[in-house]
Design an enzyme around this catalytic site. Structure first.
Site, PDB file in Angstrom:
ATOM      1  N   ASP A 137      -0.487  -0.091  -4.511  1.00 30.90           N
ATOM      2  CA  ASP A 137      -1.885   0.350  -4.459  1.00 30.90           C
ATOM      3  C   ASP A 137      -1.964   1.695  -3.766  1.00 30.90           C
ATOM      4  OD1 ASP A 137      -4.571   0.648  -4.353  1.00 30.90           O
ATOM      5  OD2 ASP A 137      -4.981  -1.158  -3.186  1.00 30.90           O
ATOM      6  N   ASP A 152      -9.045  -0.132 -10.117  1.00 29.63           N
ATOM      7  CA  ASP A 152      -9.752  -0.833  -9.036  1.00 29.63           C
ATOM      8  C   ASP A 152     -11.046  -0.062  -8.762  1.00 29.63           C
ATOM      9  OD1 ASP A 152     -10.633  -1.982  -6.685  1.00 29.63           O
ATOM     10  OD2 ASP A 152      -8.863  -1.548  -5.496  1.00 29.63           O
ATOM     11  N   LYS A 161     -13.097  -7.047  -7.338  1.00 26.35           N
ATOM     12  CA  LYS A 161     -13.479  -7.361  -5.956  1.00 26.35           C
ATOM     13  C   LYS A 161     -14.953  -7.763  -5.988  1.00 26.35           C
ATOM     14  CE  LYS A 161     -10.330  -4.449  -3.243  1.00 26.35           C
ATOM     15  NZ  LYS A 161      -9.620  -3.478  -4.074  1.00 26.35           N
ATOM     16  N   LYS A 194       0.863  -1.181   0.000  1.00 28.91           N
ATOM     17  CA  LYS A 194       0.000   0.000   0.000  1.00 28.91           C
ATOM     18  C   LYS A 194       0.898   1.229   0.000  1.00 28.91           C
ATOM     19  CE  LYS A 194      -3.982  -2.041   0.820  1.00 28.91           C
ATOM     20  NZ  LYS A 194      -5.108  -1.957  -0.068  1.00 28.91           N
ATOM     21  N   GLU A 205      -1.981   0.467  -8.585  1.00 26.35           N
ATOM     22  CA  GLU A 205      -3.438   0.674  -8.618  1.00 26.35           C
ATOM     23  C   GLU A 205      -3.786   2.110  -8.316  1.00 26.35           C
ATOM     24  OE1 GLU A 205      -5.633  -2.048  -6.058  1.00 26.35           O
ATOM     25  OE2 GLU A 205      -4.207  -3.645  -6.497  1.00 26.35           O
TER      26      GLU A 205
HETATM   27  O1  LIG Z   1      -6.005  -6.415  -3.182  1.00 25.71           O
HETATM   28  C1  LIG Z   1      -5.438  -7.009  -2.236  1.00 25.71           C
HETATM   29  O2  LIG Z   1      -4.356  -7.603  -2.380  1.00 25.71           O
HETATM   30  C2  LIG Z   1      -6.039  -7.012  -0.874  1.00 25.71           C
HETATM   31  C3  LIG Z   1      -7.338  -6.315  -0.742  1.00 25.71           C
HETATM   32  C4  LIG Z   1      -7.257  -4.808  -0.690  1.00 25.71           C
HETATM   33  O3  LIG Z   1      -6.248  -4.239  -0.948  1.00 25.71           O
HETATM   34  C5  LIG Z   1      -8.473  -4.074  -0.330  1.00 25.71           C
HETATM   35  C6  LIG Z   1      -9.447  -4.761   0.371  1.00 25.71           C
HETATM   36  C7  LIG Z   1     -10.621  -4.151   0.725  1.00 25.71           C
HETATM   37  C8  LIG Z   1     -10.846  -2.850   0.387  1.00 25.71           C
HETATM   38  C9  LIG Z   1      -9.889  -2.129  -0.317  1.00 25.71           C
HETATM   39  C10 LIG Z   1      -8.706  -2.737  -0.685  1.00 25.71           C
HETATM   40  C11 LIG Z   1      -7.732  -1.924  -1.481  1.00 25.71           C
HETATM   41  O4  LIG Z   1      -7.624  -2.134  -2.677  1.00 25.71           O
HETATM   42  O5  LIG Z   1      -7.091  -1.065  -0.908  1.00 25.71           O
HETATM   43 MG   LIG Z   2      -7.042  -0.655  -4.214  1.00 28.23          MG
END
Ligand SMILES: O=C(O)CCC(=O)c1ccccc1C(=O)O
Ligand SMILES: [Mg+2]
Length: 324
Positions: free
Chosen positions: A163, A215, A237, A135, A192
């Site tokens: 991300d 995403d 997702k 992240k 992302e």
């Molecule tokens: O994508 C992954 O590897 C884990 C899941 C994840 O990052 C996520 C999970 C729930 C809500 C938002 C996010 C996100 O993309 O930040």
């Molecule tokens: Mg994300």
């Protein structure tokens, strides 16, 4: 002969789980049980606070209506249902029809906080391609750039997923990129959603040579799957997207235009996460899914996740809130 039940669950979370502005102390949701000719099948409905449009209560009410229709033998309009409800019910229906294969892809992309030794150890324990996710966008963009560059230098055969969840201005995104050496940029599988505006994210990808993935944008009204320079992947997702059919359609559209589709978690319990691993093995067999979220929980639900030692809460311990 058909019958259906709805159970409520609440699972304690690890102390540090923050969703956007809110700490997630307990994960709440519903377990659907379908029964047909003495065969049972399950699905999980778990709207994610701060991400889903529907609340758990709204999802539970809609699930009861749809399950009543299912028991009565009526066709269900899952495309107009809430995404979490459509996903949970369609998973249970797919299990009943033996459409969702049993084999799962449990090679998740580890969510890493920036310690290369940690990652090296995890890669040594698991087979398959080295893919990790971090992240970014929570602290200084420069610090994120330095961490990404350092990881790519330390583990040259790794593909890194980043991300930013739309946290950067175009300027901050540039500051990040400045610290990732040009020769390491191909080690970034994708970043992302760097910026708030998709147009800024696209421009970033084209200016820096760092591939991006959609995403949040996949869930924006009017989104269309298309190939664009600098776009490598779309993140799926399912709890936020909808029925299995809708997810599979997006995956097929992505593949048709040469994009990678990555199945990813919305912090479902081990029950839903296992089904996501099965969906990933079925529809995206060569892509490591983003499912490294069991570590956020303090308990599992009904079905254990491989190698996870957390206690498993059984169906008989849940409250049945509805049946027909
Ligand atoms: O994508 C992954 O590897 C884990 C899941 C994840 O990052 C996520 C999970 C729930 C809500 C938002 C996010 C996100 O993309 O930040
Ligand atoms: Mg994300």
């Amino acid at each position: 002969m058909r019958s259906a039940k709805l159970f409520q669950y609440q699972l304690p979370m690890d102390s540090g789980v923050i969703l956007r502005d809110q700490r997630l102390i307990t994960r709440e949701g519903w377990v659907v049980e379908l029964c047909q000719n003495q065969q049972l099948a399950y699905g999980e409905i778990a709207p994610l606070p701060e991400f889903s449009v529907e609340t758990a209560t709204e999802a539970g009410e809609q699930a009861q209506q749809l399950l009543s229709q299912w028991v009565a033998g009526e066709a269900l309009d899952l495309e107009s249902a809430f995404p979490s409800v459509a996903f949970g019910i369609s998973c249970a229906m797919a299990e009943l029809a033996a459409e969702l294969p049993v084999m799962g892809n449990y090679l998740v992309a580890p969510l890493c906080c920036g310690d290369p030794d940690d990652l090296v150890e995890r890669f040594n324990q698991t087979p398959g391609d080295k893919v990790a996710k971090i992240k970014v966008g929570m602290y200084e963009a420069v610090r994120d750039g330095i961490v990404a560059n350092m990881l790519l230098e330390a583990i040259p055969d790794m593909q890194l997923r980043l991300d930013a969840n739309r946290q950067w201005t175009p300027l901050k995104a540039q500051q990040f990129a400045k610290y990732v050496k040009p020769e390491h940029r191909s080690g970034i599988a994708f970043l992302e959603e760097p910026c708030r505006l998709p147009s800024d994210s696209l421009a970033f990808a084209q200016q820096t040579g760092i591939n991006i993935a959609w995403d949040e944008t996949v869930r924006d009204a009017g989104f269309e799957v298309k190939a664009e320079p600098g776009v490598a992947a779309i993140i799926i997702k399912p709890t936020l997207i909808g029925s299995l059919a809708r997810c599979i359609s997006l995956i097929e559209q992505a593949h048709a235009v040469g994009l990678t589709a990555v199945i990813s978690s919305s912090i479902e319990s081990s029950l839903g996460l296992n089904q996501l691993a099965r969906l990933a093995q079925w529809q995206t067999p060569n892509v490591i899914p983003g499912l490294d979220t069991m570590q956020l929980f303090q308990a599992q639900l009904i079905q254990a996740w491989p190698d996870c030692e957390l206690p498993v809460i059984s169906l008989s311990e849940l409250d049945m809130v509805w049946h027909k």
